[in-house]
Design a protein around this motif. Structure first.
Motif, PDB file in Angstrom:
ATOM      1  N   ARG A  16      31.403  27.096  43.251  1.00  0.00           N
ATOM      2  CA  ARG A  16      30.881  28.330  43.841  1.00  0.00           C
ATOM      3  C   ARG A  16      31.974  29.407  43.897  1.00  0.00           C
ATOM      4  N   ASP A  19      32.578  30.721  40.408  1.00  0.00           N
ATOM      5  CA  ASP A  19      31.457  31.586  40.017  1.00  0.00           C
ATOM      6  C   ASP A  19      31.598  32.963  40.647  1.00  0.00           C
ATOM      7  N   MET A  20      32.034  33.004  41.904  1.00  0.00           N
ATOM      8  CA  MET A  20      32.227  34.284  42.598  1.00  0.00           C
ATOM      9  C   MET A  20      33.317  35.108  41.918  1.00  0.00           C
ATOM     10  N   GLN A  22      34.395  34.881  38.837  1.00  0.00           N
ATOM     11  CA  GLN A  22      33.906  35.294  37.505  1.00  0.00           C
ATOM     12  C   GLN A  22      32.961  36.481  37.633  1.00  0.00           C
ATOM     13  N   HIS A  23      32.095  36.421  38.638  1.00  0.00           N
ATOM     14  CA  HIS A  23      31.111  37.484  38.858  1.00  0.00           C
ATOM     15  C   HIS A  23      31.800  38.818  39.162  1.00  0.00           C
ATOM     16  N   ASP A  26      33.620  40.264  36.123  1.00  0.00           N
ATOM     17  CA  ASP A  26      32.700  40.840  35.127  1.00  0.00           C
ATOM     18  C   ASP A  26      32.048  42.131  35.613  1.00  0.00           C
ATOM     19  N   SER A  27      32.229  42.457  36.882  1.00  0.00           N
ATOM     20  CA  SER A  27      31.582  43.638  37.453  1.00  0.00           C
ATOM     21  C   SER A  27      32.387  44.901  37.157  1.00  0.00           C
ATOM     22  N   TYR A  68      30.335  43.836  45.555  1.00  0.00           N
ATOM     23  CA  TYR A  68      29.894  43.216  44.306  1.00  0.00           C
ATOM     24  C   TYR A  68      29.444  41.763  44.487  1.00  0.00           C
ATOM     25  N   LEU A  69      29.451  41.260  45.716  1.00  0.00           N
ATOM     26  CA  LEU A  69      29.109  39.867  45.961  1.00  0.00           C
ATOM     27  C   LEU A  69      27.603  39.671  46.134  1.00  0.00           C
ATOM     28  N   ARG A  70      27.176  38.453  45.848  1.00  0.00           N
ATOM     29  CA  ARG A  70      25.801  38.038  46.122  1.00  0.00           C
ATOM     30  C   ARG A  70      25.765  37.260  47.429  1.00  0.00           C
ATOM     31  N   HIS A  73      27.509  33.890  47.475  1.00  0.00           N
ATOM     32  CA  HIS A  73      28.970  33.938  47.442  1.00  0.00           C
ATOM     33  C   HIS A  73      29.576  33.890  48.846  1.00  0.00           C
TER      34      HIS A  73
END
Length: 307
Positions: A16, A19-20, A22-23, A26-27, A68-70, A73
Motif C-alpha cells: 500500500r 502504491d501511494m 508510485q501514485h 505519477d501525478s 494527490y492522495l486517495r 492511501h
C-alpha cells in the motif's frame, strides 16, 4: 498467532505504501524544486525523494502531497496518528475527499435527473427553455424560426384544459416577454459601453470618407444583416444543439434560479443503479444483527454432523 498476523500484514502495508508513492510520483505534484535547465527527475528518483520525506517528516509529506492522495492511501498513516500534525493533516485530507465525493454525487444525480427530464420532454422543452432564458433562445433559435414555426410555438393552451390553465399560460408568456425586454436592455447597455470604449481608442485615427476599407466593412455588415435569417437546415441544427447544451450546462452547474435543486441533490433515487444496489446492500448488512452461538448450539451442531 498474533506474530503470524503481524507478519502477514507487513507485506500488505508495504504494498500500500509503495502504491501511494508510485501514485504521487505519477501525478502533477512538484516533487522537488529544480533549477532551470536541470534534467527532470526520473520516476525512480521521484519515488526515492518521496520515500525520504515520508520516512523523516510524515506530516510534511501530507502537507505537500496530501492533495494527490486517495482515501485508501490514508491507511498508511493510521499508526502515526498519535502525532498531532499527522492526525491534523489526515483529517484535512479526509474532509477534502468527502467534499469531492459529495460534488461527484450531486453532479451524477443532476445528470440522471436531466436524462429523465429529456425523455419526459417537459423541463427541457423549447417552451420551457425559452421561458427561462428568452434572450439566449432568440439568439440561437427564435430569430431563425419561420412564421409557421413561431405560430406553433405560441399556440394558446386548449380551452379543454380549463380557464385557469389558460390564465397561467398567458401569465407565463407575459413574464417571458418582460424578462426578454430586461435582458435586451442589459445587452444594449453593454454594447453601448463597448462602442464608447472603441470610439475612445480610435479618436487618434483619421479615416477618409472614401476609405475602401470602411466601405467593405459596411457592405459586409449589410450582407450579414440581410442574410441573418437565411441559414441552412444544418446551421439551424447546430445552433439548436449549442443552445440545448448551454441550457443543460446551466442546469448541471446549479444556475437555474427557479429550480429546487434540493429535491434532486439529496434524493438517492437519482443515483446510478449500481450505486443504489451497493448502498442498499451495505445498509442491509449494517442493520443485520450478528447471531450469537451458545456452547450448547455448537455441541448440538457437532452431534448432528456426526450423525
Amino acid at each position: 498467532m498474533d506474530t503470524e498476523t503481524s507478519s502477514e500484514a507487513e507485506p500488505e502495508e508495504q504494498k500500500r505504501r509503495q502504491d501511494m508513492l508510485q501514485h504521487v510520483a505519477d501525478s502533477a505534484a512538484t516533487i522537488q524544486s529544480q533549477q532551470r535547465g536541470e534534467p527532470e527527475l526520473t520516476l525512480d528518483e521521484k519515488i526515492t525523494v518521496l520515500q525520504d520525506v515520508l520516512s523523516r517528516r510524515p506530516g510534511d509529506f501530507l502537507m505537500r502531497f496530501g492533495f494527490y492522495l486517495r482515501t485508501d492511501h490514508l491507511l498508511c498513516f493510521e499508526s502515526l496518528r498519535q502525532d498531532y500534525e499527522v492526525d491534523f493533516r489526515v483529517r484535512e485530507i479526509e474532509l477534502l475527499l468527502n467534499r469531492d465525493r459529495h460534488r461527484k454525487k450531486v453532479r451524477n444525480r443532476r445528470f440522471e435527473y436531466l436524462q429523465q427530464e429529456m425523455e419526459r420532454g417537459e423541463y427541457f422543452s423549447d417552451r420551457e427553455m425559452r421561458r427561462r432564458n428568452p434572450l439566449l433562445y432568440e439568439h440561437y433559435i427564435g430569430q431563425y424560426l419561420s412564421d409557421e414555426d413561431r405560430k406553433e410555438l405560441n399556440l394558446d393552451v386548449s380551452s379543454e384544459v380549463g380557464l385557469s390553465a389558460q390564465l397561467i399560460d398567458q401569465l407565463d408568456r407575459l413574464r417571458t416577454a418582460e424578462l426578454l425586454a430586461r435582458q435586451q436592455d442589459v445587452e444594449e447597455m453593454q454594447e453601448e459601453e463597448e462602442e464608447d470604449s472603441e470610439d475612445s481608442e480610435d479618436e487618434t485615427k483619421v479615416k477618409h470618407p472614401d476609405d475602401k476599407g470602411s466601405r467593405t466593412d459596411l457592405v459586409q455588415h449589410e450582407v450579414t444583416a440581410t442574410s441573418r435569417t437565411e441559414i441552412t437546415t444544418r446551421e439551424k441544427r447546430l445552433l439548436r444543439d449549442e443552445f440545448v447544451s448551454i441550457m443543460h450546462q446551466s442546469f448541471l452547474a446549479g444556475s437555474d434560479r427557479e429550480f429546487n435543486y434540493q429535491q434532486v441533490d439529496t434524493c438517492c433515487e437519482y443515483d446510478p443503479l449500481k450505486i443504489r444496489e451497493r448502498d442498499e446492500e451495505e445498509a442491509y448488512f449494517d442493520d443485520e444483527e450478528p447471531e450469537t452461538w451458545s456452547t450448547e448450539d455448537t455441541q448440538q451442531c457437532s452431534t448432528d454432523e456426526i450423525a
